[in-house]
Design a protein around this motif. Structure first.
Motif, short mmCIF file in Angstrom:
data_model
loop_
_atom_site.label_atom_id
_atom_site.label_comp_id
_atom_site.label_asym_id
_atom_site.label_seq_id
_atom_site.Cartn_x
_atom_site.Cartn_y
_atom_site.Cartn_z
N ARG A 64 0.85 -1.19 0.00
CA ARG A 64 0.00 0.00 0.00
C ARG A 64 0.88 1.23 0.00
O ARG A 64 1.71 1.40 0.88
N VAL A 65 0.77 2.08 -1.00
CA VAL A 65 1.61 3.27 -1.14
C VAL A 65 1.11 4.40 -0.26
O VAL A 65 1.88 5.11 0.36
N ASN A 66 -0.21 4.58 -0.19
CA ASN A 66 -0.77 5.73 0.55
C ASN A 66 -1.26 5.31 1.93
O ASN A 66 -2.41 5.46 2.28
N GLY A 67 -0.36 4.78 2.73
CA GLY A 67 -0.72 4.40 4.10
C GLY A 67 -0.50 2.92 4.35
O GLY A 67 -0.14 2.16 3.45
N LYS A 118 -10.08 3.20 -2.57
CA LYS A 118 -9.40 4.49 -2.46
C LYS A 118 -7.89 4.33 -2.30
O LYS A 118 -7.17 5.31 -2.22
N GLY A 119 -7.38 3.10 -2.28
CA GLY A 119 -5.96 2.87 -2.07
C GLY A 119 -5.13 3.06 -3.33
O GLY A 119 -5.64 3.03 -4.45
N VAL A 120 -3.84 3.24 -3.11
CA VAL A 120 -2.85 3.26 -4.19
C VAL A 120 -1.83 2.18 -3.81
O VAL A 120 -1.35 2.15 -2.68
N THR A 156 -3.55 2.69 -9.21
CA THR A 156 -4.14 3.88 -8.61
C THR A 156 -5.66 3.72 -8.62
O THR A 156 -6.17 2.62 -8.77
#
Length: 152
Positions: free
Chosen positions: A48-51, A85-87, A105
């Motif tokens: 997970r890139v954004n968190g 909503k993840g990246v 994305t």
């Protein structure tokens, strides 16, 4: 406005309340990401890139390592249940082939937009806020992820 008209309008309020958060109800906050490679049987690691990984992601996916620790790992062809909503960064490895990475994305889709529009009309700002925060109006892209690995 006459009293009977107000009562008729008030009787419709539960119906409108049910329509709030339309995309969250009809689409959910997670999506199955299909992952394939040529050749198959490649190791794929999802980060997970954004968190950090959420409890939902941990619960819905299997791990070769201890659940909830480190990245999600699988062997192609496979799928992962991920938050809309993840990246995510997917890393592919197979002996005799060059490693490859793919960024996944998200974007608002026509279906998600329709759910938000329904909220704007019927559910009000609360429903729109719920859809926006849950990511229900988005889809992971690309999906499916199809990778062709190059020989070393």
């Amino acid at each position: 406005m006459k009293l009977p008209s107000i009562l008729k309008l008030a009787s419709l309020l539960p119906f409108f309340a049910l329509l709030s958060a339309c995309a969250s109800i009809t689409r959910g906050s997670s999506e199955d990401l299909l992952v394939t490679s040529v050749p198959s049987n490649a190791s794929v690691k999802v980060i997970r890139v954004n968190g950090e990984l959420t409890k939902l992601e941990i619960k819905k996916n299997t791990y070769e390592n201890e659940p909830g620790v480190g990245p999600m790992i699988g062997v192609t062809p496979t799928s992962f249940s991920l938050l809309r909503k993840g990246v995510y960064k997917l890393s592919f490895e197979k002996e005799g082939y060059k490693p490859k990475e793919v960024l996944v994305t998200n974007e608002v889709t026509p279906m998600g937009g329709a759910g938000v529009a329904g909220n704007a009309i019927f559910g009000g700002l609360l429903g729109v806020a719920i859809d926006a925060s849950s990511g229900a109006m988005k889809d992971l892209t690309p999906n499916p992820v199809e990778v062709v690995l190059e020989k070393e």
